[in-house]
Design an enzyme around this catalytic site. Structure first.
Site, mmCIF file in Angstrom:
data_model
loop_
_atom_site.group_PDB
_atom_site.id
_atom_site.type_symbol
_atom_site.label_atom_id
_atom_site.label_comp_id
_atom_site.label_asym_id
_atom_site.label_seq_id
_atom_site.Cartn_x
_atom_site.Cartn_y
_atom_site.Cartn_z
ATOM 1 N N ARG A 175 -2.135 42.015 25.284
ATOM 2 C CA ARG A 175 -1.186 40.940 24.926
ATOM 3 C C ARG A 175 -1.704 39.630 25.487
ATOM 4 N NH1 ARG A 175 4.070 42.216 28.877
ATOM 5 N NH2 ARG A 175 2.859 42.464 30.762
ATOM 6 N N CYS A 197 -4.807 31.322 22.677
ATOM 7 C CA CYS A 197 -5.180 30.135 23.454
ATOM 8 C C CYS A 197 -4.088 29.078 23.286
ATOM 9 C CB CYS A 197 -6.522 29.605 22.947
ATOM 10 S SG CYS A 197 -6.969 28.010 23.661
ATOM 11 N N ASN A 236 6.762 35.127 26.404
ATOM 12 C CA ASN A 236 6.976 36.000 27.549
ATOM 13 C C ASN A 236 5.929 35.714 28.619
ATOM 14 O OD1 ASN A 236 8.493 38.608 28.484
ATOM 15 N ND2 ASN A 236 6.353 38.916 29.033
ATOM 16 N N GLU A 237 6.403 35.319 29.799
ATOM 17 C CA GLU A 237 5.534 35.113 30.960
ATOM 18 C C GLU A 237 4.275 34.326 30.621
ATOM 19 O OE1 GLU A 237 4.794 38.805 33.046
ATOM 20 O OE2 GLU A 237 6.698 38.632 34.094
ATOM 21 N N GLU A 290 14.013 39.931 34.500
ATOM 22 C CA GLU A 290 13.429 41.266 34.672
ATOM 23 C C GLU A 290 13.535 41.620 36.149
ATOM 24 O OE1 GLU A 290 9.459 41.739 33.116
ATOM 25 O OE2 GLU A 290 9.926 40.606 31.309
ATOM 26 N N TRP A 345 1.633 48.285 37.373
ATOM 27 C CA TRP A 345 0.535 47.318 37.315
ATOM 28 C C TRP A 345 -0.031 46.923 38.670
ATOM 29 C CZ3 TRP A 345 2.743 43.458 40.068
ATOM 30 C CH2 TRP A 345 4.126 43.262 39.945
ATOM 31 N N GLU A 376 2.437 50.778 29.654
ATOM 32 C CA GLU A 376 3.481 50.812 30.691
ATOM 33 C C GLU A 376 4.213 52.155 30.761
ATOM 34 O OE1 GLU A 376 5.722 47.224 29.980
ATOM 35 O OE2 GLU A 376 4.156 46.023 30.921
ATOM 36 N N MET A 422 3.862 54.449 32.752
ATOM 37 C CA MET A 422 4.166 54.873 34.124
ATOM 38 C C MET A 422 5.208 53.967 34.798
ATOM 39 S SD MET A 422 2.288 57.464 34.088
ATOM 40 C CE MET A 422 2.376 58.076 35.776
#
Ligand code: GAL
Length: 644
Positions: free
Chosen positions: A103, A107, A141-142, A313, A321, A361, A363
């Site tokens: 993801r 740019c 997102n982020e 979140e 991570w 993700e 885990m």
């Protein structure tokens, strides 16, 4: 405070959805955040849309009484888009293309991608902008996650040249501002200026600093484009973005000013290993996170949102991570929730509803296990929801006694010319923040252009550029001021100030930094009061009083004071920093008291919150309304001011 959860209906069979939203509501949740990665499901082929599933998910949420925070899906441009427009991909500092398959591969400087992002945002805003369930929008997102603020694509280089031209006007001014006569680095045109990577030895520090400022401006530009569309098509809804922890690659105050609310993604245990903490602290707080890390970010993002902020979140269990991913202590999930309450969050949602069986993700814990049974966090979420209901309406958080100035430009300045390998402006700010909180002082983190009136004490752990206007605001506030080493050590153009540091501050206290030295790890300079200086020490010429010196024959002044202004000329150990802070805080009319390493106390109006991050239970006398008088490890106690 409203509680919610991040929900990914597109990743689950539809027959599960109805029970999902009903179970959310039964758990005490009142909103979902959805949609922020769903582009390939919304537009599976260029120009062909499948909105039905998302319509149904939004309608189901609404029917269950859940509000919706809708994300724009621009963090994940789908494969067909990347193949049609490979020029939208970012390039790393090494010039390598950052390809499809995870993801955030776009740019920020790509005009082609900006148009695509605007297109999908406008389509989503048209479809859901007036839906009664939709209360807010999250842009993208982020921004910057996975090291994606800096790109060296052709688009980025061209945009940088335009940014330089706008900033400096002509190239002669650039040559002068950066001082490019040094090593024959002068340019004849802005078109000759490249990205500051891949040079033989270090590239020019002013070039690097301006590249970071430019990269930050590209994030602002990208966000502003979405905000404009959403404002027009979705009136009355909050526009938010989810910021990260320990992340300083763009100016979050600037992006925050475009938003209604700053939100952030809080992973206390995930961040612990990445934070500037000792090995002992990383072991001690393995299952709770560091006592001040979350608080630091709550305060920071409250400032970025001009008072309005959420945790969008929240960590519910082990993440996937970090280098290692321990499980939270029993109680920690609830503790993190109460901490957000104490700092005045309007909303908090857990990431994510259910652990996914597949993907990067798989885990990462959720509120439910992959088999859809409640995961370990479930009872703690329930307890928090019940506790909030029992407490009733919450008072205003109000202003703290202490302001700590934190500034992104200062972080980049130190990175551009560290002068000591481990110099880190964020770490310094966090160290000062910890010192103040451990002394029971409540701290607001503020931008350097903040209004300081009403604060008893202003801390400047390392404000690299300190101009006359900032100095004047400090003086006019009437606050006691404690500034740390490197304060005022550069001009905006990244030159050493003509009158030497601390530029600006010299209006408040007569100190001149004649020389600085950095010291490798393990080297210790003994200071008065049994303290130590490590990492950084300055030689200061001063008429101001010397309150503390280095010990023995060195004798250099370390802590200088004049009237309400204090200057600290080196990085001290935590104990000495606290001792200095106690004296300065008392002089400022405050009442510091050492709470020890593990316990923190926050106040929200008449409510007092005690958080026990340590391994031992803590006994208190107060008549608690939540918790108990023996506060267990990872426990919380809340009490109210007695009515007069
Ligand atoms: C955040 C991100 C989420 C998810 C989460 C996992 O950084 O916004 O999409 O990846 O981390 O902890």
């Amino acid at each position: 405070m409203k509680l919610g959860v991040c929900w990914y209906p597109e990743q689950w069979p539809e027959p599960l959805w109805a029970s999902d939203v009903q179970r959310m509501a039964a758990l005490g949740l009142s909103f979902v955040r959805i949609g922020e990665f769903a582009w390939s499901r919304i537009e599976p082929e260029p120009g062909q849309f499948d909105w039905d599933w998302l319509d149904r998910a939004v309608d189901l949420s609404h029917a269950a009484g859940l509000e919706v925070v809708m994300g724009t899906p621009t963090a994940t441009p789908p494969k067909w888009l990347v193949d049609a427009h490979p020029e939208i991909l970012a390039k790393g500092r090494d010039g390598q293309v950052r390809g499809f398959g995870s993801r955030r591969h776009y740019c920020f400087s790509s005009d082609v991608y900006l148009e695509q992002a605007k297109r999908i945002t406008a389509l989503m805003a048209d479809r859901y902008g007036r839906h009664p369930a939709v209360v807010a929008w999250q842009t993208d997102n982020e921004y910057g996650c996975h090291d994606t603020v800096v790109s060296t694509s052709d688009a980025a280089k061209a945009a940088f040249r335009r940014w330089l031209a706008a900033r400096y006007g002509n190239v002669a001014a650039l040559n002068t501002a950066w001082g490019l006569a040094f090593w024959s680095q002068e340019y004849r045109s802005f078109d000759e200026v490249d990205a500051p990577f891949g040079t033989v030895t270090e590239s020019h520090p002013a070039h690097r600093l301006d590249w970071q400022r430019f990269s930050s401006a590209m994030v602002e530009r990208f966000n502003a484009a979405q905000v404009e569309i959403l404002r027009a098509a979705s009136p009355g809804r909050d526009i938010v973005h989810n910021f990260m922890g320990l992340f300083t690659e763009f100016d979050h105050y600037a992006v925050g000013r475009q938003l209604d609310v700053a939100t952030w993604d809080s992973y206390p245990i995930g961040f612990l290993g990445q934070g500037p903490f000792s090995a002992a602290d990383k072991a001690r707080y393995l299952r709770t996170g560091h006592p001040d890390l979350t608080a630091f970010h709550h305060s920071l993002y409250r400032a970025c949102g001009q008072g309005r902020w959420w945790v969008i979140e929240q960590q519910p269990g082990p993440v996937n991570w970090a280098a290692w991913n321990p499980a939270p202590a029993k109680g920690a999930v609830e503790l993190w929730g109460w901490e957000a309450v104490a700092f005045g969050a309007e909303r908090m949602s857990w990431f994510r509803w259910r652990q996914a069986p597949t993907g990067q993700e798989a885990m990462h814990a959720g509120l439910n296990r992959p088999d859809n049974q409640p995961a370990a966090a479930w009872p703690e979420v329930k307890a928090l929801a019940a506790g909030l209901a029992a407490l009733g309406p919450l008072p205003e958080r109000g202003r703290s006694d202490v302001a700590l100035v934190f500034d992104y430009d200062s972080v980049w300045a130190v990175q551009s010319q560290p002068q000591g390998r481990d110099q880190d402006a964020l770490a310094t700010a966090m160290t000062w923040h910890t010192a103040a909180r451990r002394l029971g002082l409540s701290v607001d983190i503020v931008a350097s252009d903040a209004d300081f009136s009403g604060y008893a004490l202003v801390l400047l752990p390392g404000q690299i550029v300190l101009d006359a206007a900032l100095a004047q605001r400090l003086a006019q506030s009437g606050a006691t001021v404690l500034a740390g080493p490197r304060t005022g050590s550069k001009t905006r153009d990244f030159a050493i100030p003509a009158t030497l540091p601390p530029d600006g501050l010299q209006a408040l206290i007569d100190v001149t930094v004649a020389r600085v030295e950095s010291l490798p790890p393990g080297i210790v300079l003994a200071a008065g009061n049994g303290g130590q200086v490590t990492g950084w020490m300055e030689d200061v010429e001063a008429s101001a009083a010397v309150e503390t010196r280095l010990a023995l024959d060195d004798g250099r002044g370390l802590w200088f004071a004049h009237d309400k202004a204090h200057y600290l000329a080196g990085h001290t150990d935590d104990g000495l920093l606290r001792r200095i802070l106690i004296d300065v805080a008392v002089a400022a009319g405050l009442h510091p008291r050492d709470l020890g390493p593990d316990v923190r106390i926050e106040r929200r109006g008449a409510l007092h919150f005690l958080f026990n991050y340590g391994p031992q239970a803590v006994a208190i006398e107060e008549r608690v309304v939540i918790g108990s008088k023996l506060v267990p490890p990872a426990g919380v106690a809340i009490w109210k001011d007695e009515a007069p």
